[in-house]
Design an enzyme around this catalytic site. Structure first.
Site, PDB file in Angstrom:
ATOM      1  N   SER A  58       0.824  -1.198   0.000  1.00 44.29           N
ATOM      2  CA  SER A  58       0.000   0.000   0.000  1.00 44.29           C
ATOM      3  C   SER A  58       0.867   1.261   0.000  1.00 44.29           C
ATOM      4  O   SER A  58       1.695   1.450  -0.880  1.00 44.29           O
ATOM      5  CB  SER A  58      -0.975  -0.050   1.183  1.00 44.29           C
ATOM      6  N   LYS A 110     -21.942  17.235   3.539  1.00 43.01           N
ATOM      7  CA  LYS A 110     -21.107  17.619   4.674  1.00 43.01           C
ATOM      8  C   LYS A 110     -21.017  16.551   5.756  1.00 43.01           C
ATOM      9  O   LYS A 110     -20.089  16.541   6.545  1.00 43.01           O
ATOM     10  CB  LYS A 110     -21.620  18.938   5.276  1.00 43.01           C
TER      11      LYS A 110
END
Length: 201
Positions: A58, A110
């Site tokens: 990763s 949001k």
């Protein structure tokens, strides 16, 4: 701290080559990109060898892709080229203990990733937009750095994990070896006859 060390090695004329020993499952995207491109700049001045001593996956693999040579210990795990964003749905637990969340916000998205309720489909789509955009960037950089075919990224990316030998066969690393081999590789690339290895106090 790592960026400072790379910059210092880059500017030190007495340092003829850099060996990076990596043993990490990865981490956040932005720091991985910072280190990757710092190594890319460093390589323009002096050779860089990455040695994977255990795990190079990763973000830690992303950080390493621009080295001249990547060598992995035979027992290493390599790859996991993918991106993840995760949270929990704690709504049932919060309900049991009598906690209700409240907020005010401007903007439809949001509350993305909020753990106090299941995510809505439009929120999942918004997160996927970011995740796949980041994945495209990650895999494009790997393809460019390692000379791999971006169109065939499912073979070497897609969060697959590999043994060192498997990783070599698909082009994610250059050699399988141990620390001794990594040092010999760097000495050869740096063309140093009597190497002295700098170590931290």
């Amino acid at each position: 701290e790592t960026l400072t060390q790379i910059e210092s090695a880059s500017n030190n004329i007495n340092i003829k080559g850099v060996l990076l020993v990596v043993d990490s499952p990865g981490g956040a995207v932005a720091p991985s990109v910072e280190i990757a491109y710092a190594i890319k700049r460093l390589k323009e001045k002096k050779p860089v060898v990455v040695y994977a001593s255990g795990t190079i996956t990763s973000g830690s693999y992303y950080s390493s892709i621009w080295a001249n040579t990547i060598i992995a210990n035979p027992g290493s795990i390599v790859g996991s080229i993918g991106v993840i964003m995760q949270s929990v749905d704690a709504s049932e637990l919060l309900s049991k203990i009598g906690i209700k969340s409240q907020s005010v916000q401007a903007g439809k998205y949001k509350q993305l990733g909020s753990p106090d309720r299941p995510w809505k489909s439009f929120e999942v789509n918004e997160l996927n937009k970011v995740i796949y955009g980041t994945y495209d960037m990650f895999t494009k950089d790997v393809a460019d750095a390692r000379g791999l075919n971006y169109q065939k990224r499912d073979l070497y990316a897609n969060a697959h994990i590999f043994t060192a030998h498997q990783a070599k066969n698909i082009g994610l690393i250059d050699k399988v070896g141990v620390m001794y081999d990594a040092k010999i590789e760097l000495i050869s690339l740096a063309k140093v006859t009597n190497p002295v290895w700098n170590k931290e106090d």
